[in-house]
Design an enzyme around this catalytic site. Structure first.
Site, PDB file in Angstrom:
ATOM      1  N   ASP A  28      -0.480   6.768  -2.409  1.00 19.56           N
ATOM      2  CA  ASP A  28      -1.626   5.869  -2.536  1.00 19.56           C
ATOM      3  C   ASP A  28      -1.236   4.814  -3.577  1.00 19.56           C
ATOM      4  O   ASP A  28      -0.273   4.988  -4.329  1.00 19.56           O
ATOM      5  CB  ASP A  28      -2.847   6.670  -2.987  1.00 19.56           C
ATOM      6  CG  ASP A  28      -4.063   5.798  -3.231  1.00 19.56           C
ATOM      7  OD1 ASP A  28      -4.300   4.884  -2.416  1.00 19.56           O
ATOM      8  OD2 ASP A  28      -4.752   6.008  -4.240  1.00 19.56           O
ATOM      9  N   ASP A  36      -3.862   2.485  -5.678  1.00 12.00           N
ATOM     10  CA  ASP A  36      -4.784   2.397  -6.809  1.00 12.00           C
ATOM     11  C   ASP A  36      -4.875   3.710  -7.565  1.00 12.00           C
ATOM     12  O   ASP A  36      -5.155   4.764  -6.985  1.00 12.00           O
ATOM     13  CB  ASP A  36      -6.174   1.986  -6.326  1.00 12.00           C
ATOM     14  CG  ASP A  36      -6.232   0.529  -5.907  1.00 12.00           C
ATOM     15  OD1 ASP A  36      -5.276  -0.206  -6.210  1.00 12.00           O
ATOM     16  OD2 ASP A  36      -7.215   0.116  -5.271  1.00 12.00           O
TER      17      ASP A  36
END
Length: 555
Positions: free
Chosen positions: A122, A124
């Site tokens: 991922d 963020d």
């Protein structure tokens, strides 16, 4: 041209087999060139370039044919760092200059025997911080200044880019992010580097950066990469939504509540290897936490809510309305939002504060600022008229005032500070994030407004004489353009309607005709001149500036 020709030859097994043979020959040439690490000759450099071109062409052919999985990306990926090094040596720049990073696996430790075929990250709060949705601005944030890679993420990505063990194992890298700032993410991936000359955009072969369920991301990754879900690992910070649904698909997941760390990455790969050695067809759909790998003494990954401690504000932006605080002793970094600052506290970078730990709406660590420790603790220094946060902790400039500032041209700057212009309009929501009642400095730009007669026409309509217009539009004696000249208190900001902009009241308060009125309007509650101008360079948008307190009027 090559791809067009390839599509015409898709049904030719002979052509595909020839290209696969050619690709293998090129990969062998590149392997020989890669062995010349200490003294890269001109022949080796040529072999690297030619081999890389052939492998890319062959890969391009098979990508648009049913045999697209026969030639992987690892041949060109393994040679890429050496190509960069060869180019720099040829230019006489010596070895590639990279930030010194500790190896992910020291020489006395072995990499797990069985590695994943696809490692998915991922973005963020896993690879970088802050999260893109928390950055409230219109332009792409600056890599390394407004958004940063976690230190451990930089170390891990560097190893993935340069260690030949990953390419030898055929490990591919991918991104799965459901941010609503996809365009920003794409540009930032091109800005951040995993190794000298190798951007993250080039490192990650597959990228799924679209809104929606992560389940759809992984279905797409499985189709694009040809890798089974059980041969993937996934790193994410969202335990409740993302990791929950992806582990149910049979993917080994790891929870990274404060970003990816070396321990979490190494522990997950070790667990993957152990599970695969036990049984190749074993169900892999579990979510690992730091407690599962023995890194958490309290036995869980839950946020220790309600713990009161102290630390230093590493960064805070009034415009973006968030910041980060570093805890004393542990060095842990926590996010805080403007809404979690106690009433009456004015926060600035470098301040020593007491804070209380809590969990945000997604269960991740955050804090609320409770109080300030002794004095204002401001550590800003003026550098070219702007704020430099690089001062060491402990220094302060108690005789200065730090506040947001925006720049505007003449004659509007003088008209605003003389109380004639009581509404400021822009075509962007620049003032939207400022609370009503915020004091903002006014910088007078070097350039005058493009149409000098336009405001005079509006002032004539309001009944001002030519002499009064000249006096109200001029800077006071001793004040010059290219300086901060006054302070205003801003009020409400709203998006205006076209009918509203055509109204005579709006035109009178803005001192502009309809075509020169911006879409976003901000009320100016009050305005005062400085005692003397504070010279500094202009800038776009809103910046924090440092103004000597002696320049401020008593009002």
């Amino acid at each position: 041209f090559f791809c067009k020709t390839a599509r015409r030859c898709q049904k030719s097994n002979k052509a595909v087999n020839s290209l696969i043979y050619l690709s293998r020959a090129a990969a062998g040439t590149m392997a020989w060139a890669s062995s010349c690490k200490n003294s890269i000759s001109g022949t080796a450099i040529l072999a690297l370039y030619v081999g890389s071109i052939i492998v890319n062409l062959c890969d391009g052919f098979t990508t648009c044919s049913p045999w697209r999985h026969k030639i992987g990306h690892q041949q060109r990926a393994s040679a890429y760092p050496l190509i960069v090094l060869a180019k720099q040596q040829r230019r006489g720049k010596g070895k590639a200059k990279a930030r010194p990073l500790a190896p992910l696996y020291p020489p006395n430790e072995e990499i797990p025997s069985t590695l994943p075929k696809l490692i998915v990250f991922d973005l963020d709060n896993t690879l970088w911080t802050p999260e893109l949705y928390q950055i409230r601005q219109r332009s792409v944030p600056k890599a390394g200044k407004e958004i940063w890679l976690f230190d451990c993420a930089q170390s891990i990505l560097s190893d993935l880019a340069t260690n030949p063990a990953w390419s030898s194992a055929g490990t591919q890298l991918a991104i799965a992010s459901r941010t609503n700032k996809g365009e920003w993410a794409d540009k930032l991936l091109r800005k951040f580097e995993a190794a000298p000359g190798l951007s993250l955009d080039e490192l990650f072969v597959h990228k799924e950066i679209v809104q929606g369920s992560k389940r759809r991301h992984f279905e797409s990754l499985r189709e694009k990469s040809g890798v089974r879900l059980s041969d993937m690992v996934f790193f994410d910070d969202d335990m409740h939504m993302n990791l929950g649904e992806i582990s149910q698909m049979g993917v080994l997941c790891c929870h990274c509540p404060r970003g990816i760390t070396r321990d979490l990455f190494r522990g997950t790969l070790s667990r993957y290897s152990e599970m695969k050695m036990q049984h190749s067809g074993q169900w892999m759909g579990i979510t690992l936490t730091s407690a599962d790998m023995g890194f958490c003494q309290d036995g869980n990954d839950a946020v220790d809510e309600g713990r009161k401690t102290k630390g230093r504000v590493k960064f805070y932006s009034e415009v973006k309305r968030f910041g980060f605080v570093v805890e004393d002793g542990s060095g842990d970094e926590f996010f805080f939002h403007e809404s979690k600052i106690r009433d009456g506290i004015i926060v600035a970078s470098g301040m020593k504060v007491y804070f209380e730990t809590l969990a945000d709406s997604r269960g991740r660590p955050a804090v609320s600022i409770v109080s300030v420790i002794g004095g204002n603790g401001k550590v800003h220094r003026k550098k070219n008229g702007r704020i430099d946060d690089s001062i060491k902790s402990g220094e302060s400039k108690s005789d200065n005032v730090i506040m947001p500032c925006f720049s505007m041209s003449q004659p509007f700057a003088a008209l605003m500070l003389n109380g004639i212009k009581t509404i400021e309009t822009r075509n962007n929501p620049m003032f939207m994030d400022l609370k009503p009642g915020t004091k903002v400095a006014v910088h007078c730009g070097m350039r005058d407004w493009k149409d000098k007669q336009a405001p005079r026409i509006e002032l004539n309509k309001a009944g001002y004489s030519e002499k009064e217009i000249d006096e109200l539009s001029a800077l006071p004696l001793g004040f010059k353009k290219g300086s901060v000249i006054g302070i205003v208190e801003v009020g409400q900001t709203w998006l205006t309607a076209e009918r509203e902009r055509r109204g005579p009241n709006m035109q009178r308060r803005v001192v502009a005709s309809t075509e020169n009125i911006g879409q976003y309007a901000t009320i100016i509650n009050s305005a005062t001149w400085l005692k003397q101008p504070c010279k500094m360079r202009g800038f776009p948008g809103i910046q924090r500036v440092d103004i000597p307190s002696s320049y401020l009027s008593a009002e």
